[in-house]
Design a protein around this motif. Structure first.
Motif, PDB file in Angstrom:
ATOM      1  N   PRO A   1      -9.371   2.475  -0.688  1.00  0.00           N
ATOM      2  CA  PRO A   1      -8.963   1.072  -0.553  1.00  0.00           C
ATOM      3  C   PRO A   1      -7.499   0.884  -0.181  1.00  0.00           C
ATOM      4  CG  PRO A   1     -10.428   1.306  -2.428  1.00  0.00           C
ATOM      5  CD  PRO A   1     -10.146   2.699  -1.927  1.00  0.00           C
ATOM      6  N   LEU A   2      -6.604   1.695  -0.744  1.00  0.00           N
ATOM      7  CA  LEU A   2      -5.184   1.557  -0.395  1.00  0.00           C
ATOM      8  C   LEU A   2      -4.941   1.896   1.069  1.00  0.00           C
ATOM      9  CD1 LEU A   2      -3.316   3.048  -3.508  1.00  0.00           C
ATOM     10  CD2 LEU A   2      -3.293   0.663  -2.725  1.00  0.00           C
ATOM     11  N   ALA A   3      -5.544   2.985   1.543  1.00  0.00           N
ATOM     12  CA  ALA A   3      -5.333   3.400   2.926  1.00  0.00           C
ATOM     13  C   ALA A   3      -5.929   2.391   3.904  1.00  0.00           C
ATOM     14  CB  ALA A   3      -5.939   4.776   3.144  1.00  0.00           C
ATOM     15  N   THR A   4      -7.123   1.895   3.611  1.00  0.00           N
ATOM     16  CA  THR A   4      -7.754   0.915   4.492  1.00  0.00           C
ATOM     17  C   THR A   4      -6.949  -0.374   4.531  1.00  0.00           C
ATOM     18  OG1 THR A   4      -9.922   1.850   3.991  1.00  0.00           O
ATOM     19  CG2 THR A   4      -9.871  -0.357   4.933  1.00  0.00           C
ATOM     20  N   THR A   5      -6.488  -0.831   3.381  1.00  0.00           N
ATOM     21  CA  THR A   5      -5.718  -2.072   3.311  1.00  0.00           C
ATOM     22  C   THR A   5      -4.381  -1.926   4.021  1.00  0.00           C
ATOM     23  OG1 THR A   5      -6.765  -2.580   1.196  1.00  0.00           O
ATOM     24  CG2 THR A   5      -4.785  -3.821   1.751  1.00  0.00           C
TER      25      THR A   5
ATOM     26  N   SER B   1       0.824  -1.209   0.000  1.00  0.00           N
ATOM     27  CA  SER B   1       0.000   0.000   0.000  1.00  0.00           C
ATOM     28  C   SER B   1       0.854   1.254   0.000  1.00  0.00           C
ATOM     29  CB  SER B   1      -0.932   0.006   1.214  1.00  0.00           C
ATOM     30  OG  SER B   1      -1.852  -1.056   1.161  1.00  0.00           O
ATOM     31  N   ASN B   2       1.946   1.241   0.760  1.00  0.00           N
ATOM     32  CA  ASN B   2       2.814   2.415   0.810  1.00  0.00           C
ATOM     33  C   ASN B   2       3.472   2.680  -0.539  1.00  0.00           C
ATOM     34  OD1 ASN B   2       3.539   3.837   3.650  1.00  0.00           O
ATOM     35  ND2 ASN B   2       2.780   1.755   3.991  1.00  0.00           N
TER      36      ASN B   2
ATOM     37  N   HIS C   1     -11.594  -8.427  -2.577  1.00  0.00           N
ATOM     38  CA  HIS C   1     -10.148  -8.490  -2.387  1.00  0.00           C
ATOM     39  C   HIS C   1      -9.523  -7.173  -2.848  1.00  0.00           C
ATOM     40  CE1 HIS C   1      -6.041  -9.894  -2.463  1.00  0.00           C
ATOM     41  NE2 HIS C   1      -6.408 -11.098  -2.077  1.00  0.00           N
ATOM     42  N   PRO C   2      -8.610  -6.580  -2.052  1.00  0.00           N
ATOM     43  CA  PRO C   2      -8.029  -5.278  -2.426  1.00  0.00           C
ATOM     44  C   PRO C   2      -7.284  -5.323  -3.757  1.00  0.00           C
ATOM     45  CG  PRO C   2      -6.831  -6.278  -0.586  1.00  0.00           C
ATOM     46  CD  PRO C   2      -8.108  -7.058  -0.754  1.00  0.00           C
TER      47      PRO C   2
END
Length: 505
Positions: free
Chosen positions: A384-388, A276-277, A335-336
């Motif tokens: 979605p990226l931040a939550t994952t 995600s980062n 799924h992310p």
């Protein structure tokens, strides 16, 4: 739960949230409002494109470097206190931005603005996490995310109106009354929370700050110095290499620091956090870099006023706001990898189409469709990226994870701002053009026909950098694994950074 926290959560936390939203809104508007004013600043302050890009880069750099430690300063001295200090610094720096008469003074004032923003952002998330019970935190974050979306829409349009009617200085002066109101409301409505002792990694702050400055300065100024000598023994490439070396030393120090490192490297043991980062770095890079060539093209080639240029981005913000709730619901069910692949594909395709159709006479409907697709794609990336990123982290690490994630996002923005300045200069030179205030291109005039074509081609070529960078993010999200406790409400609530992410700009 402590007695202080329990007492806070028995009261209505929504007024405090609304008070914090005003300050958050002002920070986000200020990251998008400057690009619309770029031609006006170039003319009025007799600056070059690269110098004006530093107006944004300096803000982002001053925002990114301290944000890892200002959260812990809030824990030590109280999040409300540090928020109010940061808001004061930001407001006074905004006044200084509007009063300056030189590009150097504007850049210096923007540095102060960035420092103020870096003090405010972590405190807002800390307060929300602590005053809302976990079963109500999702609703609070939804409002927080909506604030980001509205700021994205308002920033370019408000900037255009202010530049057209009052002058570019007023994109900064407008922060002063807003800042005063935000201060009064936060002083009255935001509760004081308990504090905790922290050890501060000042060596980590120094290494990360120096490394980022050397790297960004070397990249952004490379074209100006023909990628050669700057002064004496200092060359562009030596600065870039030194920046990389210092950042490597920062990572080594973080691994060796057994007390309280600035960046707990153990966070990256979680694959989804690491992916995600990396992915958010590419997204932030692309959206920060995109505004400069687009706003220059819209105003100097098409002859749009700053208001009209800002309105070009309205379809992107509208579709992002409309699609964000859908993306949020799907984040807990799908799924992310699926969501983010779709987001990267939509955003990348939109940028490729934009690059292909960009011409002095591009039909407006084509631009509207392209920007609408950008907004749709981005809505499946920011949230979605931040939550994952934080979903797998234990609650006690959510604060550290949010700090690292926000800092990473800012680093992407800094690099995007620096890189696009280099590429614009390089492509203008490759197309036989130079750009300076003396060319008479700013101030509401349009470029002559014989120049408009090559200028547009240079801007379109610059945009090709963005899908290339986004490809790295797309490849990264292929490595997402199914989150643990997938679909559990507490896991989602443990990721306060998600709703704090700005919508695309």
């Amino acid at each position: 739960m402590t007695a202080t926290t329990a007492e806070t959560q028995r009261t209505d936390p929504w007024p405090a949230l609304w008070a914090l939203c005003i300050g958050f809104f002002m920070i986000l508007v200020d990251t998008t409002i400057v690009t619309v004013a770029t031609p006006a600043i170039i003319e009025d302050l007799q600056a070059g494109v690269n110098e004006v890009v530093w107006v944004t880069s300096a803000y982002l750099l001053a925002y990114a470097v301290p944000v890892l430690i200002t959260g812990r300063l809030g824990d030590r001295f109280g999040p409300k206190n540090l928020y109010l200090v940061g808001l004061t610094v930001f407001t006074l720096a905004s006044l200084a931005c509007g009063l300056t008469t030189t590009i150097e003074g504007l850049i210096a004032a923007r540095v102060a603005q960035g420092l103020g923003a870096s003090m405010m952002t972590p405190q807002t998330m800390a307060v929300i996490t602590r005053i809302f019970p976990i079963e109500r935190r999702g609703s609070a974050m939804a409002l927080w995310g909506a604030t980001a979306g509205v700021a994205t829409l308002v920033g370019p349009i408000a900037g255009g109106v202010l530049v057209d009617t009052l002058g570019w200085e007023w994109i900064f002066f407008v922060n002063v009354p807003v800042g005063v109101i935000a201060f009064a409301l936060a002083w009255r409505l935001v509760p004081r929370l308990e504090t905790n002792q922290h050890r501060f990694d000042w060596l980590g702050v120094a290494l990360s700050g120096l490394g980022m400055f050397l790297l960004v300065f070397g990249i952004q100024e490379g074209e100006q110095y023909d990628w050669s000598t700057i002064a004496g023994p200092f060359t562009v490439w030596r600065l870039i290499v030194a920046g990389v070396v210092v950042l490597a030393l920062f990572v080594v120090w973080q691994a060796r620091n057994r007390r309280e490192p600035l960046v707990p490297l153990s966070l990256f043991a979680d694959r989804n956090f690491s992916v995600s980062n990396l992915a958010i770095t590419t997204v932030s890079f692309a959206f920060t870099a995109m505004g400069f060539p687009l706003m220059l093209w819209a105003q100097l080639v098409r002859g749009y006023s700053p208001t009209q240029a800002g309105l070009l981005l309205a379809p992107m913000a509208v579709t992002s706001i409309l699609a964000a709730p859908v993306a949020g619901r799907l984040t807990d069910r799908v799924h992310p990898r699926v969501l983010t692949l779709g987001g990267f594909a939509g955003l990348g395709v939109a940028l490729l189409v934009l690059q292909a159709v960009l011409a002095p006479d591009t039909p407006l409907w084509q631009l509207v469709l392209v920007f609408a697709l950008m907004g749709l794609g981005s809505s499946f990336l920011w949230g979605p990226l931040a939550t994952t990123a934080n979903r797998n982290l234990p609650p006690q690490r959510a604060g550290a994870g949010s700090g690292v994630y926000n800092a990473t996002r800012q680093v992407g923005a800094v690099l995007g701002s620096a890189a696009i300045a280099v590429l614009i200069d390089a492509r203008l030179a490759a197309n036989g053009l130079s750009f300076s205030p003396a060319d008479g291109a700013a101030g509401g005039g349009t470029l002559p026909d014989q120049v408009a074509g090559p200028f547009t081609e240079a801007m379109a070529q610059s945009l090709l950098l963005l899908p290339a960078v986004l490809l790295l993010g797309l490849l990264a999200v292929l490595l997402f694994e199914r989150p643990r406790h997938f679909g559990a409400a507490p896991a989602r609530d443990a990721a306060p950074a998600g709703a704090a992410e700005p919508a695309p700009h």
